[in-house]
Design a protein around this motif. Structure first.
Motif, PDB file in Angstrom:
ATOM      1  N   ARG A 154      57.327  40.058  40.454  1.00  0.00           N
ATOM      2  CA  ARG A 154      57.646  40.799  41.828  1.00  0.00           C
ATOM      3  C   ARG A 154      56.703  41.990  41.806  1.00  0.00           C
ATOM      4  O   ARG A 154      56.368  42.501  43.076  1.00  0.00           O
ATOM      5  N   THR A 214      55.758  46.751  43.980  1.00  0.00           N
ATOM      6  CA  THR A 214      56.875  45.772  43.633  1.00  0.00           C
ATOM      7  C   THR A 214      57.666  45.426  44.984  1.00  0.00           C
ATOM      8  O   THR A 214      58.309  46.389  45.667  1.00  0.00           O
ATOM      9  N   ARG A 262      64.035  42.527  46.268  1.00  0.00           N
ATOM     10  CA  ARG A 262      64.974  41.407  46.911  1.00  0.00           C
ATOM     11  C   ARG A 262      65.969  41.928  47.543  1.00  0.00           C
ATOM     12  O   ARG A 262      66.616  43.175  47.479  1.00  0.00           O
ATOM     13  N   THR A 264      64.977  47.169  42.117  1.00  0.00           N
ATOM     14  CA  THR A 264      63.556  47.348  42.408  1.00  0.00           C
ATOM     15  C   THR A 264      62.859  48.088  41.324  1.00  0.00           C
ATOM     16  O   THR A 264      61.777  47.881  40.734  1.00  0.00           O
ATOM     17  N   HIS A 312      61.610  48.461  48.042  1.00  0.00           N
ATOM     18  CA  HIS A 312      60.254  48.219  47.725  1.00  0.00           C
ATOM     19  C   HIS A 312      59.566  49.233  46.764  1.00  0.00           C
ATOM     20  O   HIS A 312      60.141  50.611  47.111  1.00  0.00           O
TER      21      HIS A 312
END
Length: 334
Positions: A6, A185, A188, A211, A326
């Motif tokens: 990611r 990144t 989720r 994250t 994020h």
């Protein structure tokens, strides 16, 4: 579990040409008041409703960032923005005035991070050269949408946060001078079963931990590589919970950790856990952190905007509150 990577390193290192912030009176009286570009004396901003005032604030932030960058709106390839209002209409109405190509995003209070990631990845492909990233929130519009009518004057519990009245804009470019973005990144959606709409920090902290763990696990970076690791708006309690969750993963960021929500207000302003909202980490980053980086007072910063992905209806339907976060890694100009 999906183990796909990611975290992405950006070869082009998109630059932030400029940023501009507009905040309300309470934020202007807060701990970072001296750093904001424009402080309103009236949070209606001359409009009939708080929602229209929020859209006007976002327009003002974008115009200010464009003017500071020295480029015109005709040179912008894309505007990427979002807010907390139904169907993100503060951003849509602002984009109507700007007349640029437009992507509207929603990631709750993490939307600024999402906009930076979308813009950076598009710039990295070479498909666009210049992009405007903007977000906004307003205490009065958010409170009456997600919680209670303002006129009721409901008592706020100790775990609550104060939605920031603020809008900010960043102009990103493939070329130029400024703070650069080198890694991102994508988060989720994580749900730990929190169902208290007045405890956003607890709902978002697990996503932030996930994250941050993914960023360090995939990027090769270490916490000590950064001068500051700052979450979007977990608030004080959410920040403490984040540190505990990361400690369980053998990650210690305590020496460099800060939270935008905890930073923006003074203790005597009685905002309990601090600030929140789609404008929170935007105005703190553009007004305070980016300027510190331009002055070389901060060389590397990891910004982790966080969001609670509830709607005004989901709690009424018995749903818990999913969180997302994020990560964006910034470097100061060389």
């Amino acid at each position: 579990m999906n183990k796909r990577k990611r975290t992405f390193e950006l070869k082009t290192k998109p630059k932030i040409l400029s940023g501009y912030t507009v905040v309300g009176p309470k934020e202007g009286d807060g701990a970072l008041g001296e750093y904001f570009d424009k402080v309103l004396t009236d949070d209606l901003f001359g409009e009939k409703t708080y929602e229209l005032a929020e859209s006007k604030m976002q327009q003002e932030a974008v115009k200010g960032a464009l003017k500071r960058s020295g480029i015109s709106k005709e040179e912008i390839d894309l505007t990427v923005s979002g807010d907390l209002l139904n169907q993100i209409y503060a951003s849509c109405f602002a984009a109507r005035e700007l007349e640029t190509a437009f992507l509207g995003l929603y990631g709750a209070c993490s939307t600024f991070g999402e906009s930076l990631i979308v813009a950076s990845l598009l710039i990295n492909t070479g498909m666009i050269e210049k992009c405007c990233c903007s977000t906004s929130s307003h205490f009065s519009s958010a409170e009456r949408q997600y919680r209670y009518p303002l006129e009721l004057g409901n008592q706020r519990p100790p775990t609550s946060q104060w939605t920031v009245t603020g809008a900010g804009a960043s102009i990103l470019s493939a070329d130029g001078d400024g703070v650069s973005i080198d890694k991102v990144t994508i988060g989720r959606v994580i749900d730990f079963g929190i169902d208290d709409v007045n405890n956003m920090g607890a709902a978002m902290a697990p996503a932030a931990a996930d994250t941050i763990s993914a960023f360090f696990g995939e990027s090769g970076e270490k916490p000590e590589d950064f001068d500051m690791i700052v979450t979007g708006d977990l608030g004080r309690y959410g920040g403490e919970l984040l540190l505990k969750l990361l400690y369980e993963k053998n990650i210690n960021i305590s020496k460099v950790y800060h939270d935008c929500g905890a930073m923006i207000y003074k203790p005597e302003q009685q905002t309990y856990q601090g600030g929140s909202g789609a404008g929170c980490c935007n105005v703190v980053f553009n007004a305070f952190i980016a300027n510190k980086m331009l002055k070389k007072e901060l060389k590397k910063v990891l910004l982790v905007p966080t969001g609670a992905l509830l709607s005004k209806d989901s709690p009424l339907q018995g749903q818990t509150i999913p969180g997302i976060a994020h990560a964006i890694s910034f470097r100061a100009p060389e």
